[in-house]
Design a protein around this motif. Structure first.
Motif, PDB file in Angstrom:
ATOM      1  N   GLU A  66       8.276  47.067  -6.793  1.00  0.00           N
ATOM      2  CA  GLU A  66       8.258  47.058  -5.327  1.00  0.00           C
ATOM      3  C   GLU A  66       7.113  46.192  -4.816  1.00  0.00           C
ATOM      4  OE1 GLU A  66       7.852  49.989  -1.430  1.00  0.00           O
ATOM      5  OE2 GLU A  66       7.641  50.834  -3.439  1.00  0.00           O
ATOM      6  N   MET A  67       5.952  46.298  -5.444  1.00  0.00           N
ATOM      7  CA  MET A  67       4.805  45.484  -5.040  1.00  0.00           C
ATOM      8  C   MET A  67       5.119  44.000  -5.177  1.00  0.00           C
ATOM      9  SD  MET A  67       1.239  47.204  -6.308  1.00  0.00           S
ATOM     10  CE  MET A  67       1.790  48.489  -7.411  1.00  0.00           C
ATOM     11  N   PHE A  68       5.731  43.642  -6.294  1.00  0.00           N
ATOM     12  CA  PHE A  68       6.046  42.236  -6.540  1.00  0.00           C
ATOM     13  C   PHE A  68       7.024  41.719  -5.487  1.00  0.00           C
ATOM     14  CE2 PHE A  68       7.469  38.470  -8.752  1.00  0.00           C
ATOM     15  CZ  PHE A  68       6.361  38.077  -9.487  1.00  0.00           C
ATOM     16  N   SER A  69       8.021  42.537  -5.157  1.00  0.00           N
ATOM     17  CA  SER A  69       8.999  42.147  -4.139  1.00  0.00           C
ATOM     18  C   SER A  69       8.335  41.953  -2.784  1.00  0.00           C
ATOM     19  CB  SER A  69      10.104  43.206  -4.029  1.00  0.00           C
ATOM     20  OG  SER A  69      10.921  43.217  -5.170  1.00  0.00           O
ATOM     21  N   VAL A  70       7.442  42.870  -2.426  1.00  0.00           N
ATOM     22  CA  VAL A  70       6.736  42.770  -1.143  1.00  0.00           C
ATOM     23  C   VAL A  70       5.889  41.504  -1.099  1.00  0.00           C
ATOM     24  CG1 VAL A  70       4.922  43.807   0.288  1.00  0.00           C
ATOM     25  CG2 VAL A  70       6.726  45.245  -0.680  1.00  0.00           C
ATOM     26  N   ILE A  71       5.209  41.207  -2.194  1.00  0.00           N
ATOM     27  CA  ILE A  71       4.378  40.002  -2.261  1.00  0.00           C
ATOM     28  C   ILE A  71       5.228  38.751  -2.032  1.00  0.00           C
ATOM     29  CG2 ILE A  71       3.051  38.527  -3.842  1.00  0.00           C
ATOM     30  CD1 ILE A  71       2.001  41.197  -5.095  1.00  0.00           C
ATOM     31  N   LEU A  72       6.356  38.660  -2.729  1.00  0.00           N
ATOM     32  CA  LEU A  72       7.224  37.488  -2.582  1.00  0.00           C
ATOM     33  C   LEU A  72       7.789  37.387  -1.171  1.00  0.00           C
ATOM     34  CD1 LEU A  72       9.223  37.465  -5.944  1.00  0.00           C
ATOM     35  CD2 LEU A  72       7.176  36.172  -5.338  1.00  0.00           C
ATOM     36  N   GLU A  73       8.182  38.524  -0.609  1.00  0.00           N
ATOM     37  CA  GLU A  73       8.725  38.519   0.748  1.00  0.00           C
ATOM     38  C   GLU A  73       7.687  38.049   1.756  1.00  0.00           C
ATOM     39  OE1 GLU A  73      10.495  42.173   1.946  1.00  0.00           O
ATOM     40  OE2 GLU A  73      11.937  42.211   0.294  1.00  0.00           O
ATOM     41  N   GLU A  74       6.468  38.543   1.625  1.00  0.00           N
ATOM     42  CA  GLU A  74       5.440  38.203   2.609  1.00  0.00           C
ATOM     43  C   GLU A  74       5.006  36.743   2.482  1.00  0.00           C
ATOM     44  OE1 GLU A  74       2.540  40.810   3.885  1.00  0.00           O
ATOM     45  OE2 GLU A  74       3.695  42.633   3.503  1.00  0.00           O
ATOM     46  N   ILE A  75       5.010  36.216   1.266  1.00  0.00           N
ATOM     47  CA  ILE A  75       4.726  34.790   1.089  1.00  0.00           C
ATOM     48  C   ILE A  75       5.804  33.961   1.780  1.00  0.00           C
ATOM     49  CG2 ILE A  75       4.602  32.908  -0.589  1.00  0.00           C
ATOM     50  CD1 ILE A  75       3.397  34.944  -2.572  1.00  0.00           C
ATOM     51  N   SER A  76       7.067  34.348   1.583  1.00  0.00           N
ATOM     52  CA  SER A  76       8.172  33.590   2.180  1.00  0.00           C
ATOM     53  C   SER A  76       8.174  33.717   3.701  1.00  0.00           C
ATOM     54  CB  SER A  76       9.517  34.050   1.606  1.00  0.00           C
ATOM     55  OG  SER A  76       9.870  35.346   2.051  1.00  0.00           O
ATOM     56  N   ILE A  77       7.770  34.872   4.214  1.00  0.00           N
ATOM     57  CA  ILE A  77       7.679  35.059   5.668  1.00  0.00           C
ATOM     58  C   ILE A  77       6.614  34.127   6.249  1.00  0.00           C
ATOM     59  CG2 ILE A  77       6.945  36.667   7.480  1.00  0.00           C
ATOM     60  CD1 ILE A  77       8.295  38.898   5.798  1.00  0.00           C
ATOM     61  N   ALA A  78       5.460  34.053   5.578  1.00  0.00           N
ATOM     62  CA  ALA A  78       4.382  33.178   6.044  1.00  0.00           C
ATOM     63  C   ALA A  78       4.830  31.716   6.035  1.00  0.00           C
ATOM     64  CB  ALA A  78       3.149  33.357   5.159  1.00  0.00           C
ATOM     65  N   TYR A  79       5.566  31.327   5.001  1.00  0.00           N
ATOM     66  CA  TYR A  79       6.074  29.956   4.886  1.00  0.00           C
ATOM     67  C   TYR A  79       7.075  29.665   6.006  1.00  0.00           C
ATOM     68  CZ  TYR A  79       8.104  25.847   2.452  1.00  0.00           C
ATOM     69  OH  TYR A  79       8.553  24.591   2.108  1.00  0.00           O
ATOM     70  N   LEU A  80       8.003  30.593   6.224  1.00  0.00           N
ATOM     71  CA  LEU A  80       9.014  30.415   7.269  1.00  0.00           C
ATOM     72  C   LEU A  80       8.364  30.330   8.648  1.00  0.00           C
ATOM     73  CD1 LEU A  80      11.890  30.297   8.364  1.00  0.00           C
ATOM     74  CD2 LEU A  80      11.989  32.803   8.195  1.00  0.00           C
ATOM     75  N   GLU A  81       7.408  31.198   8.918  1.00  0.00           N
ATOM     76  CA  GLU A  81       6.731  31.182  10.220  1.00  0.00           C
ATOM     77  C   GLU A  81       6.035  29.845  10.467  1.00  0.00           C
ATOM     78  OE1 GLU A  81       4.184  34.583  10.080  1.00  0.00           O
ATOM     79  OE2 GLU A  81       5.744  35.977  10.772  1.00  0.00           O
ATOM     80  N   THR A  82       5.457  29.279   9.410  1.00  0.00           N
ATOM     81  CA  THR A  82       4.805  27.974   9.534  1.00  0.00           C
ATOM     82  C   THR A  82       5.815  26.886   9.875  1.00  0.00           C
ATOM     83  OG1 THR A  82       3.031  28.548   7.986  1.00  0.00           O
ATOM     84  CG2 THR A  82       3.492  26.208   8.285  1.00  0.00           C
ATOM     85  N   VAL A  83       6.945  26.880   9.164  1.00  0.00           N
ATOM     86  CA  VAL A  83       7.974  25.863   9.400  1.00  0.00           C
ATOM     87  C   VAL A  83       8.545  25.980  10.814  1.00  0.00           C
ATOM     88  CG1 VAL A  83      10.251  25.028   8.684  1.00  0.00           C
ATOM     89  CG2 VAL A  83       8.561  25.668   6.955  1.00  0.00           C
ATOM     90  N   VAL A  84       8.816  27.203  11.247  1.00  0.00           N
ATOM     91  CA  VAL A  84       9.355  27.425  12.597  1.00  0.00           C
ATOM     92  C   VAL A  84       8.354  26.953  13.654  1.00  0.00           C
ATOM     93  CG1 VAL A  84      10.008  29.193  14.280  1.00  0.00           C
ATOM     94  CG2 VAL A  84      10.865  29.324  11.935  1.00  0.00           C
ATOM     95  N   LYS A  85       7.097  27.295  13.467  1.00  0.00           N
ATOM     96  CA  LYS A  85       6.054  26.899  14.418  1.00  0.00           C
ATOM     97  C   LYS A  85       5.955  25.383  14.528  1.00  0.00           C
ATOM     98  CE  LYS A  85       1.082  27.424  15.296  1.00  0.00           C
ATOM     99  NZ  LYS A  85      -0.192  28.025  14.792  1.00  0.00           N
ATOM    100  N   LEU A  86       5.991  24.700  13.392  1.00  0.00           N
ATOM    101  CA  LEU A  86       5.899  23.241  13.405  1.00  0.00           C
ATOM    102  C   LEU A  86       7.157  22.609  13.986  1.00  0.00           C
ATOM    103  CD1 LEU A  86       4.252  22.618   9.910  1.00  0.00           C
ATOM    104  CD2 LEU A  86       3.152  22.569  12.151  1.00  0.00           C
ATOM    105  N   ASP A  87       8.299  23.198  13.693  1.00  0.00           N
ATOM    106  CA  ASP A  87       9.561  22.681  14.221  1.00  0.00           C
ATOM    107  C   ASP A  87       9.586  22.766  15.747  1.00  0.00           C
ATOM    108  OD1 ASP A  87      12.264  21.697  14.067  1.00  0.00           O
ATOM    109  OD2 ASP A  87      12.949  23.741  14.439  1.00  0.00           O
ATOM    110  N   ASN A  88       9.017  23.818  16.286  1.00  0.00           N
ATOM    111  CA  ASN A  88       9.008  24.014  17.740  1.00  0.00           C
ATOM    112  C   ASN A  88       8.091  23.035  18.473  1.00  0.00           C
ATOM    113  OD1 ASN A  88      10.849  26.116  17.628  1.00  0.00           O
ATOM    114  ND2 ASN A  88       9.278  27.701  17.507  1.00  0.00           N
ATOM    115  N   LYS A  89       7.220  22.359  17.732  1.00  0.00           N
ATOM    116  CA  LYS A  89       6.315  21.393  18.364  1.00  0.00           C
ATOM    117  C   LYS A  89       7.019  20.092  18.732  1.00  0.00           C
ATOM    118  CE  LYS A  89       1.844  22.845  16.485  1.00  0.00           C
ATOM    119  NZ  LYS A  89       0.647  22.418  15.700  1.00  0.00           N
ATOM    120  N   ASN A  90       8.210  19.890  18.179  1.00  0.00           N
ATOM    121  CA  ASN A  90       8.998  18.690  18.488  1.00  0.00           C
ATOM    122  C   ASN A  90       8.223  17.405  18.194  1.00  0.00           C
ATOM    123  OD1 ASN A  90      11.407  17.484  19.312  1.00  0.00           O
ATOM    124  ND2 ASN A  90      10.663  17.207  21.410  1.00  0.00           N
TER     125      ASN A  90
END
Length: 212
Positions: A66-90
């Motif tokens: 469960e810990m490993f899954s949470v770690i991977l999920e949170e890393i991917s969430i941080a990555y996705l949030e970064t991409v979305v934020k940069l994409d919104n800058k146009n």
């Protein structure tokens, strides 16, 4: 630390303490999974590293899986949030790739154990590869969707040559992640200059090495 919620200052003291303790457990687990590997890490190891009793660990997580899954999920969430934020800058495609690369370098340098886990998975040296959490797969699919959209837009705007989007994404990832890994873990450099490294790899991607 990536394991703390963005609104932690708005939570009650009890809630903050719980999230902080949870984050300390995940941070310890991340370091051990990165250094020893998933199979060679035990709950006892994590409890000792985090300086908590095993009972406390089980109050937050039912297993190391469960810990490993949470770690991977949170890393991917941080990555996705970064991409979305940069994409919104146009931004222009060049500026988008530059900003994305800079953010990836910064993340890998400041979250080196999390990055090392991802590197293990990408090189199939983690026995957990077959159990990648569904949320992580979904997040990376959304990241790919955004990147494909940006590439197609750049082609239409004649910012770049016509290219297969999936191939360009694969090329970019095969350049940046192994490059960062080798710089951080296989070289002799003690510190990584994020600004200089970003400029170097983006310049290679857009301009190549052939003398003009």
């Amino acid at each position: 630390m990536i394991y703390l919620p963005a609104n932690i200052d708005q939570l009650s003291r009890k809630e903050r303490e719980r999230f902080i303790k949870r984050g300390e457990i995940l941070h310890a687990a991340t370091q051990l999974f990165a250094e020893k590997g998933f199979m060679n890490t035990t709950i006892d190891d994590i409890a000792e590293k985090a300086e908590f009793g095993k009972g406390t660990i089980y109050n937050y997580f039912s297993s190391k899986e469960e810990m490993f899954s949470v770690i991977l999920e949170e890393i991917s969430i941080a990555y996705l949030e970064t991409v979305v934020k940069l994409d919104n800058k146009n931004q222009s495609f060049y500026d988008f790739v530059y900003s994305l690369s800079e953010n990836l370098f910064d993340f890998c340098v400041n979250q080196k154990y999390a990055f090392k886990i991802i590197a293990r998975i990408r090189t199939n040296t983690s026995t957990f590869t077959s159990n990648i959490p569904k949320k992580m797969i979904e997040n990376h699919a959304e990241i790919d969707r955004i990147l494909i959209k940006r590439i197609d837009k750049a082609v239409k705007a004649k910012e770049i040559e016509k290219v297969d989007s999936y191939s360009l994404i694969a090329l970019y990832r095969s350049m940046i992640f192994p490059y960062i890994y080798n710089k951080m873990f296989c070289g002799t450099e003690k510190e990584i200059n994020v600004a200089e490294e970003t400029k170097f790899i983006v310049n290679i991607l857009f301009n190549g090495i052939k003398k003009k």
